[in-house]
Write a protein that holds these residues in place. Structure first.
Motif, PDB file in Angstrom:
ATOM      1  N   UNK B 407      52.602  64.180 -75.785  1.00  0.00           N
ATOM      2  CA  UNK B 407      51.216  64.007 -76.023  1.00  0.00           C
ATOM      3  C   UNK B 407      50.694  64.685 -77.193  1.00  0.00           C
ATOM      4  N   UNK B 408      51.617  66.016 -77.931  1.00  0.00           N
ATOM      5  CA  UNK B 408      51.174  66.810 -78.808  1.00  0.00           C
ATOM      6  C   UNK B 408      51.354  65.904 -80.084  1.00  0.00           C
ATOM      7  N   UNK B 409      52.288  65.204 -80.286  1.00  0.00           N
ATOM      8  CA  UNK B 409      52.693  64.395 -81.281  1.00  0.00           C
ATOM      9  C   UNK B 409      51.661  63.309 -81.228  1.00  0.00           C
ATOM     10  N   UNK B 410      51.138  62.708 -80.245  1.00  0.00           N
ATOM     11  CA  UNK B 410      50.357  61.288 -80.432  1.00  0.00           C
ATOM     12  C   UNK B 410      48.838  61.954 -80.575  1.00  0.00           C
ATOM     13  N   UNK B 412      47.804  64.411 -82.341  1.00  0.00           N
ATOM     14  CA  UNK B 412      47.586  65.253 -83.727  1.00  0.00           C
ATOM     15  C   UNK B 412      47.651  64.353 -84.939  1.00  0.00           C
TER      16      UNK B 412
END
Lengths: 240, 557
Positions: B407-410, B412
């Motif tokens: 989720x972090x990658x998506x 940001x």
């Protein structure tokens, strides 16, 4: 600042409608509370705003930008705090914060100032050189909150932010939300804690079974209810 | 009893993903994944058949010298040794590092119940190791010797129980190991070092076996007979140190008389007994190694520390930050460290070492070869580094490794180009380690000139880019994000296997072309051509990746 235009999301080939044709508009400087029982579609809605779930139809507009057509522009205005703070547990706290700040391309001075401010406030500054794997649930949450605040987002989205925070931190968080709104930024959060919503939200939406069943200021909600009731009673009445 | 049945059922379900397979089948989703898996499996078959055919020949020779039971013994020994070795790794991750432990430990169940149920699931996984090895032996022996019904009945019983004893042994060893290394902050390090030592021991054993084959090879035409005679001794010796294999083979080779039955009973009985002993030991060993194992201790004196944010903040370009994060995670997660980084460093060393250990005659051939075609070693070196680009699994698991943190990658605002460049850079950084390991170990064996070193380095690293990109293309198409144990993200990830298949085609194709051209075209032209192939394919894969990442980041759920 945030506009949802009849967005829907269903699972299992349309058999289960998680979010059903939701529309709402939130202006800059507003704190907006999103209330509903478990499984009502709060998290699904939030995920559609932040880019984790693509709506089946409808559009999400952030600061005038279609969030699914120009995701990069939209995401650089948003910060998101999920309900379950899963972060890279092998990184040190500071490495995680620097990583997030790098992605928002925040200058060293700016991030230094913000980190100092929020880490002090949440009382995790001295743990920042330990790896995230050694943090408690609450500390992880504070780390994610800090990382989300470093970028000074125009739109701050939080999913159940008060769960797991100690009283002082949740008091601080409420103060931060208020501050942000005074600066003209927008806060959108989901919660179960009706008292929090009642106290700090400018407007509230109550969602049940994927649909918004009521929306407005506390006064407006009260006036629509049968009697001048507490938010708890309104909530119970509407989500039955 | 109900408890243990329920535990086994749940563990089966979470391990083999029965519910989720059923779910994805219902959704008609992921069906092609099963097809791809099937194709990958089929591609291994030809090699397997060649091996099995060779086994047939070995049986004939054993038969000639009247040592048929030795043939069975090699089969049982090989499969049990493999089960034991794989067992060590499986047991470690299943007993101590799977995420369900946090839920199981607080439940009112005995440690032996947890171990018992996990053991059962491991048994099933181990059949995947033992059956492909033991079945050819059983079938060749049974069919060529025209053995009777009783032989097949004995075989079924033996095949079912084959993994028990070795798996019990690895379980007990690991439980003791974990109990006594569950100390202090450096336990990850202690355990990684132990794993490296273990692998080095394996390599040493590999050399020993190589030496034996080498000796057999020297005998010329009598190769197979000598191999059998030689390995006969080896098998006997090993068999003596591990009697259960002898019992199993004696049971089958004497199935017609009472001796066979006795040995069968001994074998099965020993399995049951060893299982009971393990269960008994687990009561006192298991929790000592486990509890506190998952805890990560904070640095000393968190309370009294004054942290200066000024000294520890630094702005870096997004793609560099991403590469840095990838590298830190690869180094700090023991399983990634061992597989990616350990592999990249150890494979070249092992390869070069085993070439030396093949003996002076072999080295002479190599030296003569190098003299006539000095650039050949350069080409092989480049090909090797390029293949490592896939073998390091950095690209083919890059998104899978994100797991629950995806989720972090998506969420940001990360440019797709930064995603690609950052992740490729991480792979290149790991590749540099492999490159250093290879060039150093090559320098010990043969004379490499500067030109060769430069060519291997630049072209090897350049060629690693398309390899990493192919891996990333596979991984973003079907990322494995639901893992509970990093082992699953890297070692049980089908993407790695698919990547290796495609890598074989890519490197093999280019190798074939070079082979065809090498005597017709100037060698410098070949190097130039090679660089162009690498650059063009890097760009091509880059554009494919750009489209795919954009699309997948939107639709993944």
């Amino acid at each position: 600042m945030l506009k949802l235009d009849s967005i829907s999301k269903s699972y299992n080939k349309g058999r289960v409608k998680a979010v059903d044709n939701i529309s709402l508009e939130i202006k800059p400087g507003e704190i907006f509370g999103f209330l509903g029982p478990n499984g009502a579609g709060k998290t699904t809605t939030i995920k559609m705003i932040v880019g984790l779930l693509k709506p089946d139809n409808g559009s999400v507009t952030v600061g005038g930008i279609n969030a699914w057509k120009e995701p990069l522009k939209a995401k650089s205005m948003i910060s998101y705090v999920p309900d379950n703070p899963e972060v890279y547990d092998k990184l040190k706290g500071i490495e995680y914060l620097n990583f997030i700040a790098d992605m928002y391309e925040i200058s060293k001075d700016k991030r230094e100032e913000k980190m100092n401010y929020y880490l002090e406030m949440f009382n995790i500054k001295d743990a920042i050189e330990d790896i995230v794997g050694s943090y408690s649930h609450g500390m992880k949450q504070k780390l994610v909150l800090t990382s989300a605040l470093i970028s000074e987002p125009d739109l701050f989205i939080l999913d159940e932010p008060m769960v797991g925070l100690d009283p002082k931190s949740s008091f601080n968080l409420k103060a931060i939300m208020r501050e942000m709104c005074d600066e003209g930024k927008t806060v959108f959060f989901s919660t179960h804690v009706l008292e929090v919503a009642e106290k700090i939200c400018d407007r509230i939406a109550i969602i049940s079974k994927g649909k918004i069943v009521a929306m407005g200021t506390m006064e407006e909600l009260r006036s629509h209810a049968k009697e001048k009731e507490s938010l708890e009673n309104i909530f119970l009445e509407l989500t039955e | 009893m109900e408890k243990i049945v329920s535990l086994i059922k749940t563990d089966f379900n979470t391990t083999f993903g029965l519910s989720s397979i059923a779910y994805s089948f219902k959704n008609k989703k992921n069906r092609w994944q099963i097809i791809v898996f099937g194709i990958a499996m089929l591609s291994i078959l030809p090699t397997y058949f060649i091996l099995v055919k060779g086994l047939g020949g070995i049986y004939d020779i054993y038969n000639e010298i009247g040592q048929k039971s030795m043939f069975l013994l090699s089969g049982f020994l090989a499969s049990q040794v493999m089960v034991f070795l794989f067992g060590l790794i499986y047991v470690m991750s299943k007993y101590y590092f799977s995420n369900d432990l946090a839920q199981l430990v607080p439940l009112p169940i005995k440690p032996s119940y947890i171990i018992g149920s996990k053991f059962m699931t491991l048994m099933i996984s181990e059949y995947l190791t033992s059956l492909p090895i033991i079945l050819p032996f059983i079938f060749i022996y049974g069919i060529k010797g025209g053995e009777g019904v009783l032989y097949w009945i004995y075989s079924i019983l033996l095949v079912i129980t084959v993994p028990v004893i070795p798996l019990v042994l690895s379980s007990i060893l690991i439980m003791i190991f974990m109990k006594y290394t569950n100390i202090g902050r450096r336990k990850d390090l202690i355990r990684t070092i132990s794993a490296v030592v273990f692998i080095l021991l394996m390599v040493y054993a590999q050399f020993k076996i190589n030496a034996i084959t080498q000796k057999a090879l020297m005998e010329g035409e009598d190769f197979l007979i000598n191999l059998v005679k030689d390995s006969n001794l080896l098998v006997k010796n090993l068999g003596l140190t591990f009697p259960p294999s002898i019992w199993a083979s004696l049971s089958l080779s004497n199935y017609l008389n009472i001796t066979g039955l006795v040995y069968l009973l001994i074998f099965v009985g020993a399995g049951v007994l060893s299982f009971i002993i393990m269960i008994y030991l687990s009561e006192s060993l298991f929790f000592d190694g486990l509890i506190g194992n998952i805890e990560v201790s904070a640095s000393k004196g968190r309370a009294g520390r004054k942290t200066s944010i000024k000294d520890i903040t630094k702005q870096t370009k997004p793609y560099i930050a991403l590469a840095k994060k990838e590298i830190i995670m690869l180094f700090k997660t023991p399983i990634y460290l061992l597989n990616s980084i350990g592999g990249v460093i150890m494979i070249p060393i092992i390869l070069v070492m085993s070439t030396i250990s093949n003996g002076d005659e072999f080295m002479e051939i190599v030296t003569i070869f190098i003299k006539t075609k000095p650039e050949l070693i350069t080409l092989v070196g480049i090909g090797f580094i390029v293949s490592l680009g896939m073998l390091n699994s950095v690209g083919s698991t890059t998104f899978s490794r994100e797991g629950k943190n995806f989720w972090i990658q998506r969420t940001l605002p990360i440019k797709v180009s930064d995603q690609i460049v950052g992740r490729v850079l991480a792979s290149i950084a790991i590749q540099i380690l492999g490159l250093i390991a290879m060039i150093t170990s090559l320098l010990f064996t043969i004379k490499l000139d500067m030109k060769a070193i430069i060519l291997i380095s630049t072209l090897g690293l350049l060629g690693s880019i398309p390899m990493t990109e192919i891996g990333m293309i596979i991984d973003i198409t079907r990322p494995l994000l639901t893992w509970t144990n990093p082992q699953q993200a890297m070692k049980q990830n089908l993407n790695v296997l698919i990547g290796m298949g495609i890598c074989t085609l890519y490197v093999g194709g280019i190798g074939y072309l070079i082979f065809k051209l090498i005597n017709k075209v100037d060698i410098n032209l070949i190097f130039i051509g090679l660089s162009m192939v690498f650059v063009v394919s890097s760009l091509l894969f880059y554009f494919i990746l750009e489209k795919l990442i954009k699309k997948q980041f939107e639709i993944l759920e």
